[in-house]
Scaffold this motif. Sequence first.
Motif, PDB file in Angstrom:
ATOM      1  N   LEU A 160      33.865  -5.059  21.754  1.00 51.95           N
ATOM      2  CA  LEU A 160      35.144  -4.554  21.255  1.00 51.95           C
ATOM      3  C   LEU A 160      34.944  -3.509  20.163  1.00 51.95           C
ATOM      4  N   VAL A 161      33.925  -3.682  19.334  1.00 47.04           N
ATOM      5  CA  VAL A 161      33.606  -2.655  18.337  1.00 47.04           C
ATOM      6  C   VAL A 161      33.197  -1.366  19.039  1.00 47.04           C
ATOM      7  N   LEU A 198      37.579  -4.785  29.169  1.00 53.76           N
ATOM      8  CA  LEU A 198      37.639  -5.671  30.342  1.00 53.76           C
ATOM      9  C   LEU A 198      36.362  -6.505  30.483  1.00 53.76           C
ATOM     10  N   VAL A 199      35.213  -5.905  30.171  1.00 53.19           N
ATOM     11  CA  VAL A 199      33.963  -6.679  30.185  1.00 53.19           C
ATOM     12  C   VAL A 199      34.011  -7.756  29.106  1.00 53.19           C
ATOM     13  N   GLU A 210      42.100 -11.448  21.611  1.00 54.31           N
ATOM     14  CA  GLU A 210      41.661 -10.184  20.998  1.00 54.31           C
ATOM     15  C   GLU A 210      41.300  -9.157  22.065  1.00 54.31           C
ATOM     16  N   ALA A 211      40.602  -9.606  23.118  1.00 60.06           N
ATOM     17  CA  ALA A 211      40.244  -8.679  24.198  1.00 60.06           C
ATOM     18  C   ALA A 211      41.499  -8.180  24.917  1.00 60.06           C
ATOM     19  N   LEU A 212      42.462  -9.065  25.123  1.00 61.74           N
ATOM     20  CA  LEU A 212      43.719  -8.662  25.770  1.00 61.74           C
ATOM     21  C   LEU A 212      44.488  -7.661  24.913  1.00 61.74           C
ATOM     22  N   VAL A 251      51.857  -6.955  30.478  1.00 61.76           N
ATOM     23  CA  VAL A 251      51.212  -8.113  31.104  1.00 61.76           C
ATOM     24  C   VAL A 251      50.074  -8.629  30.221  1.00 61.76           C
ATOM     25  N   ALA A 252      49.217  -7.708  29.763  1.00 67.52           N
ATOM     26  CA  ALA A 252      48.084  -8.107  28.925  1.00 67.52           C
ATOM     27  C   ALA A 252      48.552  -8.666  27.589  1.00 67.52           C
ATOM     28  N   LEU A 253      49.527  -8.029  26.979  1.00 67.99           N
ATOM     29  CA  LEU A 253      49.968  -8.426  25.645  1.00 67.99           C
ATOM     30  C   LEU A 253      50.756  -9.733  25.667  1.00 67.99           C
TER      31      LEU A 253
END
Length: 284
Positions: free
Chosen positions: A6-7, A26-27, A43-45, A63-65
């Motif tokens: 994410l960084v 996504l990974v 956090e990834a979403l 959708v993600a949020l």
Amino acid sequence: RVQGLLVKAISRSSRGDMAGHLQDALVALEHARDMAEDALIGEALLHVGYVHLSCGRPDEAKVALEEGRTRLQEPGAEFLLAVVLALLGMATFLGGDLPGGREHVESALRMQRNIGDYEGRGLSLSCLAQMTFAEGDHAAAMDRFREALDAFGRVGDRPEVARLHVEMGWAALGAGDPGEARAAFVRGVRAYEEVGSPRGTGTALMGLAAVETAAGRTERAVTIAGVARELSARAGVVVTHAMDPGVAERIESLKASIPEAALEGLEAEARELTPAAVLAMVAE
């Protein structure tokens, strides 16, 4: 592994590489799901939703949020939850539900004030500013933008400060103040050049092209828009902005009023001009 990805994703988008940001997010999301860690999944979403929203895909962002919100309900997740709510508010607004969007953002802002989060507060205030702009109250929108600028300035978030300059330019143009709009877009170009974001520089240049269009300077507008498109082509990104998504098409339609030989000259000039040269042009 998830945090590292994410960084890396954030560093990509700061350079205008939104596709790379989404790929890394996504990974990271896949790894977080394997770990069954709600906080990391949330956090990834957030990142996935942010990229979709930034690229003009509010339905995918929502959708993600929405899932991100459900994953970030544990104590201690307030910072991330508030950011998710702010972005969800923008996705809801861009999807056509302004009252619902405002409700999400105001919930985020209350949470951010409670935890003393200036960066998140800046995001929420800028979202409210865009919604207020859409309602037609341009003066109030400028007030919200200034509050957001102050909040981001406190934490030194230069990419967000650059984004706000561009949004303030659109608000000023909508309020009928082309001089303030031009000044804001110029600040946006300079700020985005400092952080190295071709995508951001392109959006700021397109704002300057819109100012020139409003002033009836068709050839200059076409030239500046051409520089923005050249940046877009080199960076592999789309230059547009939610506060005036049709500006590129309007400028494109202006080409019909320019003689073919002159138009070819303008397009050739646009391929050679730098953002700094455009700033010198509009200062004349």
